[in-house]
Design a protein around this motif. Structure first.
Motif, PDB file in Angstrom:
ATOM      1  N   LEU A 288      -6.324   2.720  -2.111  1.00  0.00           N
ATOM      2  CA  LEU A 288      -7.559   3.357  -1.676  1.00  0.00           C
ATOM      3  C   LEU A 288      -7.564   3.484  -0.156  1.00  0.00           C
ATOM      4  O   LEU A 288      -7.202   2.550   0.559  1.00  0.00           O
ATOM      5  CB  LEU A 288      -8.787   2.548  -2.104  1.00  0.00           C
ATOM      6  CG  LEU A 288      -9.407   2.906  -3.460  1.00  0.00           C
ATOM      7  CD1 LEU A 288      -8.429   2.610  -4.585  1.00  0.00           C
ATOM      8  CD2 LEU A 288     -10.706   2.155  -3.667  1.00  0.00           C
TER       9      LEU A 288
ATOM     10  N   ARG B 181      -6.548  -0.323   1.262  1.00  0.00           N
ATOM     11  CA  ARG B 181      -6.373  -1.509   0.432  1.00  0.00           C
ATOM     12  C   ARG B 181      -5.830  -1.102  -0.926  1.00  0.00           C
ATOM     13  O   ARG B 181      -5.863   0.084  -1.316  1.00  0.00           O
ATOM     14  CB  ARG B 181      -7.692  -2.266   0.262  1.00  0.00           C
ATOM     15  CG  ARG B 181      -8.796  -1.459  -0.390  1.00  0.00           C
ATOM     16  CD  ARG B 181     -10.120  -2.213  -0.368  1.00  0.00           C
ATOM     17  NE  ARG B 181     -11.212  -1.424  -0.900  1.00  0.00           N
ATOM     18  CZ  ARG B 181     -11.557  -1.370  -2.193  1.00  0.00           C
ATOM     19  NH1 ARG B 181     -10.830  -2.087  -3.077  1.00  0.00           N
ATOM     20  NH2 ARG B 181     -12.572  -0.646  -2.601  1.00  0.00           N
ATOM     21  N   ARG B 182      -5.367  -2.125  -1.658  1.00  0.00           N
ATOM     22  CA  ARG B 182      -4.822  -1.941  -3.014  1.00  0.00           C
ATOM     23  C   ARG B 182      -5.911  -2.248  -4.021  1.00  0.00           C
ATOM     24  O   ARG B 182      -6.619  -3.244  -3.912  1.00  0.00           O
ATOM     25  CB  ARG B 182      -3.622  -2.870  -3.205  1.00  0.00           C
ATOM     26  CG  ARG B 182      -2.907  -2.743  -4.542  1.00  0.00           C
ATOM     27  CD  ARG B 182      -2.137  -1.446  -4.629  1.00  0.00           C
ATOM     28  NE  ARG B 182      -1.377  -1.381  -5.870  1.00  0.00           N
ATOM     29  CZ  ARG B 182      -0.092  -1.747  -5.974  1.00  0.00           C
ATOM     30  NH1 ARG B 182       0.541  -2.216  -4.916  1.00  0.00           N
ATOM     31  NH2 ARG B 182       0.538  -1.657  -7.119  1.00  0.00           N
ATOM     32  N   ASP B 183      -6.067  -1.398  -5.023  1.00  0.00           N
ATOM     33  CA  ASP B 183      -7.067  -1.600  -6.067  1.00  0.00           C
ATOM     34  C   ASP B 183      -6.372  -1.382  -7.418  1.00  0.00           C
ATOM     35  O   ASP B 183      -6.305  -0.266  -7.936  1.00  0.00           O
ATOM     36  CB  ASP B 183      -8.236  -0.628  -5.896  1.00  0.00           C
ATOM     37  CG  ASP B 183      -9.336  -0.868  -6.940  1.00  0.00           C
ATOM     38  OD1 ASP B 183      -9.314  -1.940  -7.580  1.00  0.00           O
ATOM     39  OD2 ASP B 183     -10.196   0.012  -7.110  1.00  0.00           O
TER      40      ASP B 183
ATOM     41  N   ARG C  35      -8.023   8.163  -3.457  1.00  0.00           N
ATOM     42  CA  ARG C  35      -7.341   7.282  -4.414  1.00  0.00           C
ATOM     43  C   ARG C  35      -6.002   7.916  -4.781  1.00  0.00           C
ATOM     44  O   ARG C  35      -5.962   9.068  -5.223  1.00  0.00           O
ATOM     45  CB  ARG C  35      -8.171   7.073  -5.676  1.00  0.00           C
ATOM     46  CG  ARG C  35      -9.416   6.233  -5.468  1.00  0.00           C
ATOM     47  CD  ARG C  35     -10.206   6.128  -6.776  1.00  0.00           C
ATOM     48  NE  ARG C  35     -11.359   5.250  -6.635  1.00  0.00           N
ATOM     49  CZ  ARG C  35     -11.355   3.952  -6.895  1.00  0.00           C
ATOM     50  NH1 ARG C  35     -10.227   3.378  -7.344  1.00  0.00           N
ATOM     51  NH2 ARG C  35     -12.438   3.220  -6.741  1.00  0.00           N
TER      52      ARG C  35
ATOM     53  N   CYS D  39       0.837  -1.198   0.000  1.00  0.00           N
ATOM     54  CA  CYS D  39       0.000   0.000   0.000  1.00  0.00           C
ATOM     55  C   CYS D  39       0.876   1.253   0.000  1.00  0.00           C
ATOM     56  O   CYS D  39       0.542   2.272   0.617  1.00  0.00           O
ATOM     57  CB  CYS D  39      -0.941   0.000   1.206  1.00  0.00           C
ATOM     58  SG  CYS D  39      -2.187  -1.305   1.174  1.00  0.00           S
TER      59      CYS D  39
ATOM     60  N   THR E  89     -13.485   8.763  -0.030  1.00  0.00           N
ATOM     61  CA  THR E  89     -12.598   7.818  -0.719  1.00  0.00           C
ATOM     62  C   THR E  89     -11.413   8.577  -1.303  1.00  0.00           C
ATOM     63  O   THR E  89     -11.577   9.454  -2.164  1.00  0.00           O
ATOM     64  CB  THR E  89     -13.339   7.077  -1.846  1.00  0.00           C
ATOM     65  OG1 THR E  89     -14.476   6.405  -1.285  1.00  0.00           O
ATOM     66  CG2 THR E  89     -12.426   6.066  -2.516  1.00  0.00           C
TER      67      THR E  89
END
Length: 482
Positions: free
Chosen positions: A398, A391-393, A467, A358, A465
């Motif tokens: 994110l 988390r990783r997206d 990003r 992350c 959120t």
């Protein structure tokens, strides 16, 4: 030469002048070559006529040497001696010899030679090869002129090789070339004047809108009225695009100045309250020490310090400060920021997904400010709990901050990211909020190549959120912050 019109007219005139001079030279060269070739052809025909007579055995004294007034003819042997010349030829050049009278030692034709020799056609022939050409001059009956000479070889029945030089006058070529040259020298200045004048007028007409744009910009500069706009011509050329771009720039500048003015006004208003409160408490404490509210003064000082730090960060962001390139672990950063919140604040649950990195690239201090502002905003409006997920997206990391408060109305979800905007003055002012936290968070996210949005949480409340592009590394490919 400072005038664009003058430079354009001079440049066009020079280009046209060079083009016309080159074209004129080419025309004169072609014309002279054609007329010279024509004169050479006439000279070759005359020379072959005389050579044919010699090949047929006509005595030198009986040769018909063509139009003796205009075409000089000279016949020479292998030694360069003259055996025959045209009548009234007084001087000649360009044929290899300047003699104009038959030489006494030159071979003479004998008509009483053996008839067998006369009847042998193999012994008398005219050269079929290309003749030699040369320019020269000749004086015929007192008149001198330039000629194009053709030299044709002929072999007699006595195996004697003679060369017939016949000339054609170049007067027509010289006259035609002179006429064309005079016409060009006369017409070239007139044509250049026309080109310069037309270019000046066309350039002046084309640049007239530019002058209008310049005058309007000068008026805007003098009046400092950024609401004015330059005139846009109806054409679709570069000047029209320049005018539209100028107006767009003025619109952006006007919006920037208005935003700066509002920022200064709002900052002054926000600074006035804590400063006035702090001054009042200090004045009361000075007059009545037992009434001094030290905790209140400290709170106002802290609020003033935080507001000053926010204003300083916004000023640095507006100045175009680029984020650093350090690698930051967002999971660890979120845990650290959450642990620094006071125990009496709303409990915060932090969840960091395992298995994938992350990490992001950027400024640790600015990213910590973003996470801190999101946590402060969520704890301020939550009713029972705050949940943070990292988390990783794909190629992004994110960070979701969810609270169980009243949420943000859809119509206000973009407005809350504006500076000094507070949807609820009571809940904001009670905690010392000035409406800058979310604006700073979105600006920093954008500087790092990311986004910050708000929506509705599944169980009610707000969900922010964040990003950010993942840092390039073994864990995956990410894009660098812009």
């Amino acid at each position: 030469m400072r005038s664009v019109r003058a430079r354009a007219a001079l440049g066009a005139t020079l280009v046209v002048a060079v083009a016309l001079v080159l074209a004129g030279l080419a025309v004169l060269t072609v014309l002279r070559g054609n007329l010279t070739d024509r004169a050479g052809l006439e000279a070759e025909v005359a020379a072959r006529e005389v050579a044919g007579q010699i090949a047929l055995g006509v005595p030198y004294t009986d040769l018909e040497l063509g139009d003796e007034e205009t075409r000089p003819v000279q016949v020479t042997d292998e030694a360069g001696r003259v055996v025959a010349v045209s009548q009234d030829l007084e001087a000649i050049s360009g044929t290899g010899t300047g003699a104009v009278a038959p030489a006494p030692s030159a071979p003479a034709r004998n008509d009483d030679d053996d008839d067998d020799d006369d009847d042998d056609p193999a012994r008398s022939q005219v050269s079929s090869g290309a003749p030699d050409f040369a320019n020269g001059s000749a004086t015929v009956d007192g008149e001198s002129a330039d000629y194009r000479f053709a030299a044709v070889e002929v072999t007699t029945e006595r195996d004697v090789t003679l060369t017939v030089h016949a000339g054609a006058p170049l007067a027509a070529e010289q006259e035609a070339v002179g006429t064309v040259r005079t016409a060009m020298l006369t017409g070239l200045p007139l044509m250049l004047l026309v080109v310069a004048g037309v270019t000046w007028l066309v350039t002046r007409r084309a640049l007239r809108p530019v002058e209008g744009i310049r005058r309007e910009l000068a008026a805007i500069t003098a009046s400092e009225d950024l609401a004015r706009r330059v005139p846009e011509p109806d054409s679709r050329d570069e000047i029209a695009r320049l005018a539209r771009t100028t107006n767009e720039t003025l619109a952006v500048l006007e919006a920037s100045v208005d935003r700066q003015r509002r920022f200064v006004a709002d900052a002054s208003h926000e600074l006035r309250s804590p400063i006035a409160s702090l001054r009042t408490q200090l004045e009361v404490g000075e007059a009545h020490p037992e009434l001094l509210d030290v905790p209140g003064a400290v709170a106002d000082t802290v609020r003033l310090q935080g507001l000053a730090a926010d204003l300083l960060l916004l000023a640095r962001l507006d100045a175009g400060e680029r984020p650093g390139r350090a690698v930051v672990d967002l999971g660890a950063l979120v845990r650290e920021e959450a642990s620094q919140r006071p125990a009496d604040r709303m409990p915060t649950e932090v969840t960091v997904a395992d298995g994938r990195s992350c990490e992001v690239a950027g400024s640790r201090g600015q990213l910590a400010r973003v996470v801190g502002n999101l946590l402060d905003n969520a704890q301020r409006h939550a009713e029972g709990s705050v949940a943070v997920t990292v988390r990783r997206d794909g190629g992004e990391v994110l960070v979701e901050v969810v609270d169980d408060g009243a949420g943000v109305p859809p119509a206000e979800r973009e407005r809350i990211f504006e500076r000094f905007v507070r949807l609820d003055d009571a809940r904001s002012r009670d905690d010392g909020g000035a409406g800058l936290g979310l604006a700073i968070a979105r600006d920093v996210a954008a500087r790092h190549g990311g986004t910050l949005t708000v929506g509705a949480a599944p169980g009610g409340g707000a969900r922010f959120t964040l990003r950010l592009p993942a840092a390039p590394g073994p864990g995956g490919s990410g894009r660098r912050p812009g």
